[in-house]
Design a protein around this motif. Structure first.
Motif, PDB file in Angstrom:
ATOM      1  N   LYS A  92      34.940 -57.570 -47.076  1.00  0.00           N
ATOM      2  CA  LYS A  92      36.258 -58.639 -47.488  1.00  0.00           C
ATOM      3  C   LYS A  92      35.155 -59.873 -47.659  1.00  0.00           C
ATOM      4  O   LYS A  92      35.525 -60.706 -48.745  1.00  0.00           O
ATOM      5  N   ARG A  93      34.229 -60.093 -47.125  1.00  0.00           N
ATOM      6  CA  ARG A  93      33.258 -61.147 -47.239  1.00  0.00           C
ATOM      7  C   ARG A  93      32.611 -61.296 -48.670  1.00  0.00           C
ATOM      8  O   ARG A  93      32.857 -62.551 -49.366  1.00  0.00           O
ATOM      9  N   GLN A  94      32.327 -60.180 -49.095  1.00  0.00           N
ATOM     10  CA  GLN A  94      31.797 -60.179 -50.561  1.00  0.00           C
ATOM     11  C   GLN A  94      32.761 -60.437 -51.640  1.00  0.00           C
ATOM     12  O   GLN A  94      32.630 -61.095 -52.626  1.00  0.00           O
ATOM     13  N   ILE A  95      34.094 -59.726 -51.423  1.00  0.00           N
ATOM     14  CA  ILE A  95      35.090 -59.973 -52.285  1.00  0.00           C
ATOM     15  C   ILE A  95      35.423 -61.358 -52.293  1.00  0.00           C
ATOM     16  O   ILE A  95      35.618 -62.001 -53.277  1.00  0.00           O
ATOM     17  N   ASN A  96      35.686 -61.937 -51.122  1.00  0.00           N
ATOM     18  CA  ASN A  96      36.226 -63.375 -51.211  1.00  0.00           C
ATOM     19  C   ASN A  96      35.190 -64.100 -51.694  1.00  0.00           C
ATOM     20  O   ASN A  96      35.484 -65.174 -52.549  1.00  0.00           O
ATOM     21  N   ALA A  97      33.821 -64.067 -51.484  1.00  0.00           N
ATOM     22  CA  ALA A  97      32.743 -64.943 -52.256  1.00  0.00           C
ATOM     23  C   ALA A  97      32.920 -64.778 -53.860  1.00  0.00           C
ATOM     24  O   ALA A  97      32.515 -65.889 -54.470  1.00  0.00           O
ATOM     25  N   ALA A  98      32.837 -63.603 -54.133  1.00  0.00           N
ATOM     26  CA  ALA A  98      32.988 -63.364 -55.619  1.00  0.00           C
ATOM     27  C   ALA A  98      34.139 -64.338 -56.275  1.00  0.00           C
ATOM     28  O   ALA A  98      34.092 -64.824 -57.334  1.00  0.00           O
TER      29      ALA A  98
ATOM     30  N   GLN B 101      38.462 -68.961 -57.526  1.00  0.00           N
ATOM     31  CA  GLN B 101      39.579 -69.008 -56.724  1.00  0.00           C
ATOM     32  C   GLN B 101      38.899 -69.470 -55.373  1.00  0.00           C
ATOM     33  O   GLN B 101      38.752 -68.667 -54.725  1.00  0.00           O
ATOM     34  N   ILE B 102      39.438 -70.602 -55.223  1.00  0.00           N
ATOM     35  CA  ILE B 102      38.907 -71.485 -54.028  1.00  0.00           C
ATOM     36  C   ILE B 102      39.722 -70.845 -52.633  1.00  0.00           C
ATOM     37  O   ILE B 102      38.975 -71.034 -51.649  1.00  0.00           O
ATOM     38  N   ASP B 103      40.788 -70.310 -52.884  1.00  0.00           N
ATOM     39  CA  ASP B 103      41.652 -69.911 -51.859  1.00  0.00           C
ATOM     40  C   ASP B 103      41.813 -68.353 -52.151  1.00  0.00           C
ATOM     41  O   ASP B 103      42.963 -67.861 -52.695  1.00  0.00           O
ATOM     42  N   PRO B 104      40.761 -67.581 -51.974  1.00  0.00           N
ATOM     43  CA  PRO B 104      40.783 -66.003 -52.372  1.00  0.00           C
ATOM     44  C   PRO B 104      42.035 -65.479 -51.444  1.00  0.00           C
ATOM     45  O   PRO B 104      42.622 -64.428 -52.271  1.00  0.00           O
ATOM     46  N   ASP B 105      42.179 -65.677 -50.149  1.00  0.00           N
ATOM     47  CA  ASP B 105      43.475 -64.892 -49.419  1.00  0.00           C
ATOM     48  C   ASP B 105      44.641 -65.225 -50.086  1.00  0.00           C
ATOM     49  O   ASP B 105      45.613 -64.729 -50.348  1.00  0.00           O
TER      50      ASP B 105
ATOM     51  N   THR C 139      49.472 -64.044 -53.104  1.00  0.00           N
ATOM     52  CA  THR C 139      50.552 -64.202 -54.038  1.00  0.00           C
ATOM     53  C   THR C 139      50.682 -63.139 -54.939  1.00  0.00           C
ATOM     54  O   THR C 139      51.773 -62.830 -55.257  1.00  0.00           O
ATOM     55  N   ALA C 140      49.750 -62.306 -55.288  1.00  0.00           N
ATOM     56  CA  ALA C 140      49.860 -61.301 -56.262  1.00  0.00           C
ATOM     57  C   ALA C 140      50.452 -60.087 -55.534  1.00  0.00           C
ATOM     58  O   ALA C 140      51.309 -59.485 -56.048  1.00  0.00           O
ATOM     59  N   VAL C 141      50.087 -59.916 -54.145  1.00  0.00           N
ATOM     60  CA  VAL C 141      50.581 -58.902 -53.272  1.00  0.00           C
ATOM     61  C   VAL C 141      52.227 -59.309 -53.178  1.00  0.00           C
ATOM     62  O   VAL C 141      52.982 -58.230 -53.311  1.00  0.00           O
TER      63      VAL C 141
ATOM     64  N   ALA D  90      54.090 -54.638 -47.756  1.00  0.00           N
ATOM     65  CA  ALA D  90      53.523 -54.808 -46.362  1.00  0.00           C
ATOM     66  C   ALA D  90      52.309 -54.071 -46.070  1.00  0.00           C
ATOM     67  O   ALA D  90      51.247 -54.650 -45.595  1.00  0.00           O
ATOM     68  N   LEU D  91      52.077 -52.807 -46.745  1.00  0.00           N
ATOM     69  CA  LEU D  91      50.970 -51.855 -46.402  1.00  0.00           C
ATOM     70  C   LEU D  91      49.756 -52.664 -47.528  1.00  0.00           C
ATOM     71  O   LEU D  91      48.791 -52.678 -46.901  1.00  0.00           O
ATOM     72  N   ALA D  92      50.045 -53.047 -48.537  1.00  0.00           N
ATOM     73  CA  ALA D  92      49.032 -53.703 -49.457  1.00  0.00           C
ATOM     74  C   ALA D  92      48.606 -54.845 -48.806  1.00  0.00           C
ATOM     75  O   ALA D  92      47.183 -55.223 -48.694  1.00  0.00           O
ATOM     76  N   LEU D  93      49.472 -55.558 -48.180  1.00  0.00           N
ATOM     77  CA  LEU D  93      49.142 -56.915 -47.387  1.00  0.00           C
ATOM     78  C   LEU D  93      48.068 -56.571 -46.220  1.00  0.00           C
ATOM     79  O   LEU D  93      47.136 -57.069 -45.985  1.00  0.00           O
ATOM     80  N   ASN D  94      48.379 -55.461 -45.425  1.00  0.00           N
ATOM     81  CA  ASN D  94      47.674 -54.912 -44.319  1.00  0.00           C
ATOM     82  C   ASN D  94      46.378 -54.295 -44.940  1.00  0.00           C
ATOM     83  O   ASN D  94      45.366 -54.891 -44.281  1.00  0.00           O
ATOM     84  N   ASP D  95      46.332 -54.026 -45.898  1.00  0.00           N
ATOM     85  CA  ASP D  95      44.994 -53.251 -46.354  1.00  0.00           C
ATOM     86  C   ASP D  95      44.110 -54.588 -46.805  1.00  0.00           C
ATOM     87  O   ASP D  95      43.044 -54.531 -46.499  1.00  0.00           O
ATOM     88  N   TRP D  96      44.565 -55.667 -47.268  1.00  0.00           N
ATOM     89  CA  TRP D  96      44.019 -56.824 -47.795  1.00  0.00           C
ATOM     90  C   TRP D  96      43.509 -57.387 -46.530  1.00  0.00           C
ATOM     91  O   TRP D  96      42.214 -58.075 -46.464  1.00  0.00           O
ATOM     92  N   ARG D  97      44.197 -57.715 -45.652  1.00  0.00           N
ATOM     93  CA  ARG D  97      43.832 -58.383 -44.482  1.00  0.00           C
ATOM     94  C   ARG D  97      42.903 -57.760 -43.669  1.00  0.00           C
ATOM     95  O   ARG D  97      42.110 -58.316 -43.102  1.00  0.00           O
TER      96      ARG D  97
END
Length: 167
Positions: free
Chosen positions: A87-93, A99-103, A108-110, A120-127
């Motif tokens: 997640k660190r790599q994706i957020n940094a990219a 995108q200063i606020d990647p989460d 927002t897309a989710v 809810a499942l997509a948000l769980n996967d992202w987090r």
């Protein structure tokens, strides 16, 4: 069912049998049974996909495996778009891409996913995912791509740039 007064029939006891370490005694199908207890152990649903067992019984009967099937895979030997990202790599990219606020950007897309359970499942996967694969629906679903304004090629470019960042 005991329907006579007197001593208990042979093989019947008021006390459940004693389970050994790593087992539990349960009442099952009208009799005491001793089952495996792997609760709290980490098993795997697939390569690098850990699952904390939260049920009694044999996890293998539910398709889980006790060892990480990808443990022997060297990520550096895989083609770049098949490598896992943190997640660190994706957020940094995403930050490097503006995108200063990647989460917030991804959440927002989710939020655009219509089905509440899928959202809810997509948000769980992202987090909470321990790693991300390029083929995950978060990075391929047409609705998610539309909501983020990214194309499949844009995701590929983001993936390749993320691989250059610290894990």
């Amino acid at each position: 069912m005991i329907d006579e007064i007197g001593p208990l029939p042979d093989g019947v006891s008021e006390e459940p049998p004693e389970a050994s370490e790593g087992q539990q005694t349960i009442w099952q199908d009208g009799a005491w049974a001793i089952v495996e207890d792997h609760r709290g152990e980490i098993w795997y649903t697939g390569p690098n996909a850990p699952f904390v067992v939260d049920f009694l019984g044999d996890p293998a009967q539910h398709g889980l495996v006790s060892a990480n099937p990808a443990a022997d895979i060297d990520q550096d030997e895989l083609p770049p778009l098949e490598r896992h990202l943190t997640k660190r790599q994706i957020n940094a990219a995403l930050i490097v891409a503006g995108q200063i606020d990647p989460d917030g950007f991804i959440e927002t897309a989710v939020a655009s996913i219509g089905d509440a359970t899928q959202r809810a499942l997509a948000l769980n996967d992202w987090r909470y995912a321990p790693y991300y694969e390029r083929n995950h629906p978060l990075f391929n679903d047409p609705a998610m791509l539309s909501a983020t304004g990214l194309s499949e090629q844009g995701i590929d470019e983001l993936w390749l740039s993320a691989l250059q960042l610290p894990a």
